[in-house]
Motif scaffolding. Structure first.
Motif, short mmCIF file in Angstrom:
data_model
loop_
_atom_site.label_atom_id
_atom_site.label_comp_id
_atom_site.label_asym_id
_atom_site.label_seq_id
_atom_site.Cartn_x
_atom_site.Cartn_y
_atom_site.Cartn_z
N TYR A 1 0.80 -1.10 0.13
CA TYR A 1 0.14 0.04 -0.08
C TYR A 1 0.91 1.46 -0.08
O TYR A 1 1.84 1.44 0.80
N VAL A 2 0.69 2.13 -1.06
CA VAL A 2 1.40 3.57 -1.17
C VAL A 2 0.46 4.63 -0.93
O VAL A 2 -0.59 4.69 -1.31
N LEU A 3 0.71 5.64 -0.06
CA LEU A 3 0.11 6.68 0.34
C LEU A 3 0.85 7.88 -0.20
O LEU A 3 1.81 8.02 0.00
N ALA A 4 0.01 8.59 -0.88
CA ALA A 4 0.46 10.21 -1.39
C ALA A 4 -0.69 11.31 -1.05
O ALA A 4 -1.82 11.06 -0.85
N GLY B 1 3.42 10.89 4.64
CA GLY B 1 4.60 10.86 5.11
C GLY B 1 5.24 11.67 6.38
O GLY B 1 6.26 11.54 7.02
N THR B 2 4.51 12.63 6.23
CA THR B 2 4.72 13.64 7.58
C THR B 2 3.57 13.57 8.74
O THR B 2 3.93 13.50 9.99
N ILE B 3 2.34 13.78 8.23
CA ILE B 3 1.33 14.11 9.34
C ILE B 3 0.49 12.43 9.27
O ILE B 3 0.36 11.96 10.37
N PHE B 4 0.64 11.95 8.05
CA PHE B 4 -0.03 10.68 8.04
C PHE B 4 0.66 9.51 7.37
O PHE B 4 1.67 9.72 6.51
N ALA C 1 -4.36 6.90 -2.45
CA ALA C 1 -3.58 5.56 -2.02
C ALA C 1 -3.71 4.65 -3.46
O ALA C 1 -4.59 4.72 -4.29
N GLN C 2 -2.76 3.91 -3.34
CA GLN C 2 -2.42 2.96 -4.62
C GLN C 2 -2.06 1.49 -4.23
O GLN C 2 -1.16 1.47 -3.13
#
Length: 796
Positions: free
Chosen positions: A99-102, A107-110, A137-138
């Motif tokens: 799972y990749v989050l952008a 990366g900083t807050i979440f 999300a991807q």
């Protein structure tokens, strides 16, 4: 069988979902529950794909959908906060997925767990700073990082908590309202703001109340409008109020946050108070010599109002002789100033009583009360030592111009207006009577004539008479006395001008030669009337006669036409002029008549006898001009000959070397102050030169022709000294006729007569005899008497 298998698989997935929900914390239940329907739909699709075999690999639609997630603001704890979990139907355990989050705060807050899809909040969030975050999300292959599905977008919203109190941004407030306003009158409106979410819960629902300021004011809890709550609020009692307003959130319930502000309410003035005199009776003492317009006293009516509402005007509404005084208002002090309109006289009236009113300029017609007040003013007149008062300011007197000396012309009168009644003495201001033409009796004021009068010189005399008290000489009054000099017939008439008549030789008998009029310095009341006549010896004048023109003028007429200049060039005609005065005055005036040559039109051309001997066409003026030119030429010739005779012999024999008549141009402007060759300043410093010889600077002299040196001026007569110097200059062959400086520093040997000073004569032993001065004539007789003294006088 296929249908039964599908139902069995569905039950299995449902059981797994319930187990997972039980294990997930409470904070992530909402997003997961919101996704249950989607997951169930995805599971059914997955089972359908497994049944259908290879078709699962070729489907285009992904098997799950992202919805929004929630997280509470200001939540803090030892571990990161679990926001929610992402899960895809591709995660069946056989395929390694990541799972990749952008997006915002990724990366900083979440942060997201790549394997499980759990999303955690790494920092403390503040909804008032940022209310929601948009992320992407991807799902990718963990080994190859190839995306298994396209990216999907979802939102994480920060849920509000009541962490911000209400604030009055525009406070503190100032407001004003008229005094005596009715209950319920709006004063002002305040506004508070709350940074919490106005949509979610009651965190931003505000309720207003008054903490301080009752019972004077009230506030609407919802609109925050402040109103008057007490009747009859008087500015003169209290002008300013401080009101404390509170705004509380959570609808005012317990646990809510609150904020306060202050409102300063000022009661503005209305004209609800009349002016009021500080006392009902004022008493003043005013001296009777107080000038017109000068202040004699001040009154003051106080008004509790301020500004325009406190301004009043003063008037005299009653009293004896109220027109003697006036009262004005001082704009600065609001005082009534009592001023004098007419002069006071202690001897006439000693006191005054006035009634003064003070009234507001502005007043409220609905008040029903009079906005004015009255007071009584008593004025006592103080007696002062006043100067004498003349019976009238200007006296006009008359006197005949032939009145004898000491004639009484008239009388001026003055009296002392004071009760004591001092005696008065009279004087003439001699600045107005410089010639001392008149006198005045110091006791009774009778004006008499001191010098003879002449109406023809001065028709009016304006003098100033002063009246002074005997007991106080500083009290002086003045009056103008205008004295008119009455005319008497003391001047004889005479010709208006010096007439000179011209008579034409070719005139006709009866022609008018001259019109004559007369003037008289006198000025009779009935006007002038002159009578003209020839002297008795000329009554039968064969040449001329006169004719009365009826306008105080006459015309002189010729009796014949045989007048000739060769026979008689000029005639004199005496005429007697008499006036109509009492007694009548007359004078004899002579009219000069010249006989002239005239043109045919009667224009005078020449009145001289010499005109007959002049050439034809040559006038006397032209002849005089010719003679003047001839005389001028003769004078020039005589001067020229005289100058030629006195001309010196030439100094240079050779004509070709003679430069006296040549013009030589010098373009050199000189060397300025450093040029010492053109002129030697030592010449002026030593005029006598070396032993009386002045060297020449214009040429270089030849030593063999050096002129001899004279012995100086001592012992040499000045005439001889000058002749020697002239001879030396004329006989110097080396000197061309340049300009040169000749210095004669000799002043002479002195006079034979010696000094004529009387100071030296008294001590001199000179035997000089001055008797010859008596022979010089009567003009030197006194000088001869002074210097021709005898032996006895010398000894004295």
């Amino acid at each position: 069988m296929p249908k039964r298998s599908e139902e069995m698989l569905t039950d299995v997935w449902t059981s797994l979902l319930l187990v997972w929900i039980t294990c997930v914390p409470y904070t992530s239940m909402t997003p997961i529950i919101s996704q249950s329907k989607s997951l169930q739909t995805g599971s059914t699709a997955l089972l359908r794909g497994l049944v259908e075999g290879q078709r699962i690999l070729s489907r285009a639609k992904r098997g799950w959908v992202w919805n929004q997630m929630f997280v509470l603001e200001e939540f803090s704890g030892p571990d990161p906060i679990l926001v929610g979990r992402l899960h895809t139907d591709l995660d069946v355990g056989s395929t390694p997925i990541k799972y990749v989050l952008a997006g915002e705060g990724a990366g900083t807050i979440f942060a997201i767990n790549e394997i499980t899809g759990d999303i955690h909040a790494m920092k403390r969030l503040d909804r008032e700073e940022k209310a929601e975050y948009t992320l992407t999300a991807q799902v990718t292959n963990r080994d190859t990082d190839q995306p298994l599905e396209p990216p999907s977008e979802f939102i994480i919203k920060v849920q509000d908590i009541n962490d911000n109190p209400p604030q009055f941004v525009e406070g503190p407030y100032r407001a004003s309202v008229p005094e005596m306003s009715q209950v319920g009158t709006s004063v002002t409106r305040v506004t508070a703001t709350d940074a919490d979410d106005p949509v979610y819960g009651n965190s931003a629902k505000l309720v207003y109340s008054i903490l301080e300021g009752q019972p004077y004011f009230s506030i609407d809890p919802n609109t925050a409008i402040i109103k008057i709550a007490l009747h009859g609020m008087d500015r003169e009692m209290r002008e300013e109020y401080l009101v404390v307003i509170q705004a509380k959130d959570m609808g005012g319930h317990m646990g809510g946050l609150s904020g306060t502000t202050t409102v300063t309410v000022t009661l503005t003035d209305v004209n609800d108070n009349p002016p009021k005199f500080s006392k009902s009776l004022y008493e003043f003492v005013i001296p009777e010599e107080l000038g017109i317009g000068q202040p004699g006293g001040k009154v003051k009516a106080n008004d509790r109002d301020i500004g325009e509402n406190a301004k009043s005007t003063y008037n005299i509404i009653d009293g004896d002789e109220k027109d003697v005084f006036e009262i004005t208002t001082d704009a600065q002090t609001q005082e009534g100033i009592l001023r004098l309109k007419k002069p006071l006289n202690f001897e006439t009236k000693k006191s005054y009583t006035l009634k003064v009113e003070a009234a507001n300029i502005r007043f409220d017609p609905n008040s029903g009360s009079p906005f004015k007040d009255t007071a009584t003013v008593k004025i006592a007149v103080e007696d002062s030592d006043e100067p004498p008062v003349f019976s009238k300011p200007t006296f006009v007197l008359q006197v005949d111009e032939n009145a004898p000396i000491n004639t009484v012309i008239g009388t001026v009168t003055a009296r002392d207006p004071d009760v004591t009644g001092s005696l008065v003495r009279y004087f003439i201001d001699r600045h107005t009577d410089l010639e001392r033409q008149f006198n005045i009796n110091v006791d009774d004021g009778k004006i008499t004539l001191a010098k003879p009068l002449d109406r023809e010189t001065d028709m009016w005399h304006n003098i100033t008479v002063t009246a002074t008290e005997i007991r106080n000489h500083s009290q002086i009054s003045r009056a103008i006395v205008a004295i008119r000099v009455l005319d008497i017939n003391d001047n004889a008439p005479e010709f208006a001008t010096e007439y000179e008549a011209f008579l034409c030789e070719n005139g006709k008998p009866g022609q008018v030669i001259q019109t004559v009029s007369a003037v008289d310095k006198d000025d009779p009341i009935q006007g002038h009337y002159f009578e003209y006549r020839l002297i008795p010896e000329m009554l039968n004048n064969p040449n001329f006669t006169i004719k009365n023109n009826g306008d105080n003028s006459i015309s002189v007429l010729a009796k014949h036409d045989t007048f000739r200049r060769q026979k008689q060039e000029m005639y004199f005609l005496p005429i007697i002029v008499t006036d109509n005065g009492n007694p009548p005055m007359s004078s004899t005036n002579t009219l000069t008549i010249r006989v002239c040559g005239c043109s045919r039109e009667g224009i005078v051309q020449s009145c001289n006898v010499e005109a007959y001997v002049l050439p034809i066409g040559l006038s006397m003026g032209a002849l005089i001009a010719i003679l003047a030119c001839i005389i001028l030429l003769l004078v020039i010739v005589v001067l020229f000959v005289t100058l030629r005779r006195h001309k010196n012999k030439p100094l240079i024999i050779k004509d070709d070397e003679d430069v006296r008549e040549n013009i030589i141009r010098y373009d050199d402007e000189g060397g300025g102050e450093e040029d010492t060759e053109a002129f030697d300043i030592a010449t002026l410093q030593n005029p006598d030169g070396i032993n009386g010889y002045l060297p020449r600077k214009d040429i270089k002299p030849d030593l063999q022709f050096m002129p001899r040196q004279s012995g100086g001026p001592n012992g040499v007569d000045v005439d001889e000294f000058i002749n020697v110097r002239l001879h030396e200059a004329d006989n110097d062959p080396t000197a061309p006729p340049y300009d040169s400086i000749q210095i004669y520093g000799y002043e002479g040997r002195g006079s034979i007569a010696g000094s004529l000073s009387s100071l030296e004569t008294a001590s001199s032993d000179s035997d000089q005899n001055y008797d010859y001065l008596r022979e010089w004539g009567p003009r030197f007789r006194r000088l001869g008497e002074l210097y021709s003294v005898g032996e006895s006088d010398k000894e004295t």
